[in-house]
Write an enzyme that holds these catalytic residues in place. Sequence first.
Site, PDB file in Angstrom:
ATOM      1  N   GLY A  11      54.286 -30.621  -6.936  1.00  5.66           N
ATOM      2  CA  GLY A  11      54.290 -29.198  -7.317  1.00  5.66           C
ATOM      3  C   GLY A  11      54.021 -29.039  -8.799  1.00  5.66           C
ATOM      4  NE  ARG A  72      53.851 -30.571  -2.275  1.00  7.34           N
ATOM      5  CZ  ARG A  72      54.762 -30.419  -3.234  1.00  7.34           C
ATOM      6  NH1 ARG A  72      55.266 -31.476  -3.829  1.00  7.34           N
ATOM      7  NH2 ARG A  72      55.174 -29.233  -3.603  1.00  7.34           N
ATOM      8  CG  ASP A 103      61.831 -36.290  -5.629  1.00  4.95           C
ATOM      9  OD1 ASP A 103      60.876 -35.501  -5.577  1.00  4.95           O
ATOM     10  OD2 ASP A 103      62.756 -36.289  -4.794  1.00  4.95           O
ATOM     11  CB  THR A 126      59.867 -31.153 -10.833  1.00  4.72           C
ATOM     12  OG1 THR A 126      60.486 -30.299  -9.849  1.00  4.72           O
ATOM     13  CG2 THR A 126      60.932 -32.037 -11.428  1.00  4.72           C
ATOM     14  CG  ASP A 128      62.531 -28.504  -7.598  1.00  2.00           C
ATOM     15  OD1 ASP A 128      62.315 -27.283  -7.670  1.00  2.00           O
ATOM     16  OD2 ASP A 128      61.982 -29.245  -6.757  1.00  2.00           O
ATOM     17  CG  ASP A 130      64.754 -32.560  -8.125  1.00  2.00           C
ATOM     18  OD1 ASP A 130      63.925 -32.686  -9.046  1.00  2.00           O
ATOM     19  OD2 ASP A 130      64.436 -32.561  -6.924  1.00  2.00           O
ATOM     20  NE  ARG A 172      60.885 -30.657  -2.963  1.00  2.00           N
ATOM     21  CZ  ARG A 172      59.731 -30.505  -2.333  1.00  2.00           C
ATOM     22  NH1 ARG A 172      59.664 -30.590  -1.042  1.00  2.00           N
ATOM     23  NH2 ARG A 172      58.618 -30.291  -2.997  1.00  2.00           N
TER      24      ARG A 172
HETATM   25  O1  F6P Z   1      59.362 -29.148  -6.240  1.00  2.00           O
HETATM   26  C1  F6P Z   1      58.936 -27.907  -6.687  1.00  2.00           C
HETATM   27  C2  F6P Z   1      58.971 -26.887  -5.552  1.00  2.00           C
HETATM   28  O2  F6P Z   1      58.543 -25.641  -6.067  1.00  2.00           O
HETATM   29  C3  F6P Z   1      60.331 -26.741  -4.854  1.00  2.00           C
HETATM   30  O3  F6P Z   1      61.226 -25.960  -5.584  1.00  2.00           O
HETATM   31  C4  F6P Z   1      59.911 -26.156  -3.542  1.00  2.00           C
HETATM   32  O4  F6P Z   1      60.859 -26.477  -2.535  1.00  2.00           O
HETATM   33  C5  F6P Z   1      58.595 -26.839  -3.266  1.00  2.00           C
HETATM   34  O5  F6P Z   1      58.092 -27.277  -4.529  1.00  2.00           O
HETATM   35  C6  F6P Z   1      57.560 -25.970  -2.613  1.00  2.00           C
HETATM   36  O6  F6P Z   1      56.449 -26.763  -2.345  1.00  2.00           O
HETATM   37  P1  F6P Z   1      55.031 -26.183  -1.925  1.00  2.00           P
HETATM   38  O7  F6P Z   1      54.424 -25.529  -3.126  1.00  2.00           O
HETATM   39  O8  F6P Z   1      54.259 -27.364  -1.470  1.00  2.00           O
HETATM   40  O9  F6P Z   1      55.287 -25.163  -0.849  1.00  2.00           O
END
Ligand code: F6P
Length: 322
Positions: A11, A72, A103, A126, A128, A130, A172
């Site tokens: 992300g 990804r 991560d 990130t 998050d 985390d 997340r």
């Molecule tokens: O890891 C960053 C994040 O924005 C999280 O907070 C969220 O759960 C996830 O990515 C969403 O992913 P995507 O953009 O692939 O829907």
Amino acid sequence: MKRIGVFTSGGDAPGMNAAIRAVVRAGTAQGLEVVGIRRGYQGMIDGDFIELGPRDVANTLQRGGTVLLTARSKEFMTPEGRAKAAQNLRDAGISGVVCIGGDGSYRGALKLVEEHHIPIVGAPGTIDNDLYGTDYTIGFDTAVNTALDAIDRIRDTAASHERVFFIEVMGRHAGFIALEVGIAGGAEVIVLPEDPTSAHMCAQVIEASAGKGKKSSIVVVAEGGYEGGAEALARDVKLCSGIEGRVTVLGHIQRGGSPTAIDRVLASRLGAACVDALLAGASGVAIGEVNDEIRLTPFKEAVEKRKDINRRKYELAKTLAL
Ligand code: F6P
């Protein structure tokens, strides 16, 4: 080491561009050639590389997203995909890599280090927050401020209509964003994955707040804090107590926008520290900032150890919601 690569993965997070810029300029300053790898691990497999000089990263410091794009990659999950990625790096003369991501990105980097002995260091990118081994991740502060701006606006309408609002924020499996905006936005309830709250408990707090004279309430819900998110919590609260609320899911708005000064400085510092670490022979480590000092943490530890929320802050939030 003469030539290094840099990529963003997973992300996107505000400040990733500031980190790329720092890698390019700090690398160039130390006599290195820097190559940008586009679309993360997928670009590594596709050989999507671009030369980056100091002028190529001009005017990117203040921009959200990532100029190197991100993805990804499913192919990278396979041993064949990783072998191809490693071969492309070798063919391009890249003998060290900076990975900017979360991560999942660190896990991928660890595999490349272990299986193909490519020196890689990571910068935590990130929203998050985390990742173990750093007090804050790049993008967290901006995401918090974006979410807070939205919550302040919702507070206006909540107060005007004397309503309850359930506001879902990202993160997340972690509640860092929720806790921070919960305190800064004066939430009556903060629902975190780190301390699961039932709909019944949530309803009790809202009712108690009303009993103390509060005409409106804000419930901040971390996306991983309640099965089904804010929508499900609002539904269950209504079912068990009759309290009706409105739901706002902030979603990807939290991932965009110009990085705050805090994120720009953090990203600049960590990006440059990644170059220093590679030149010092480090590999398989995440670069973080702990108590204002640069800290190196093995990828394995950074992804396996859980960084806990600050429990004292959480208690403070409850006290101040009086
Ligand atoms: O890891 C960053 C994040 O924005 C999280 O907070 C969220 O759960 C996830 O990515 C969403 O992913 P995507 O953009 O692939 O829907």
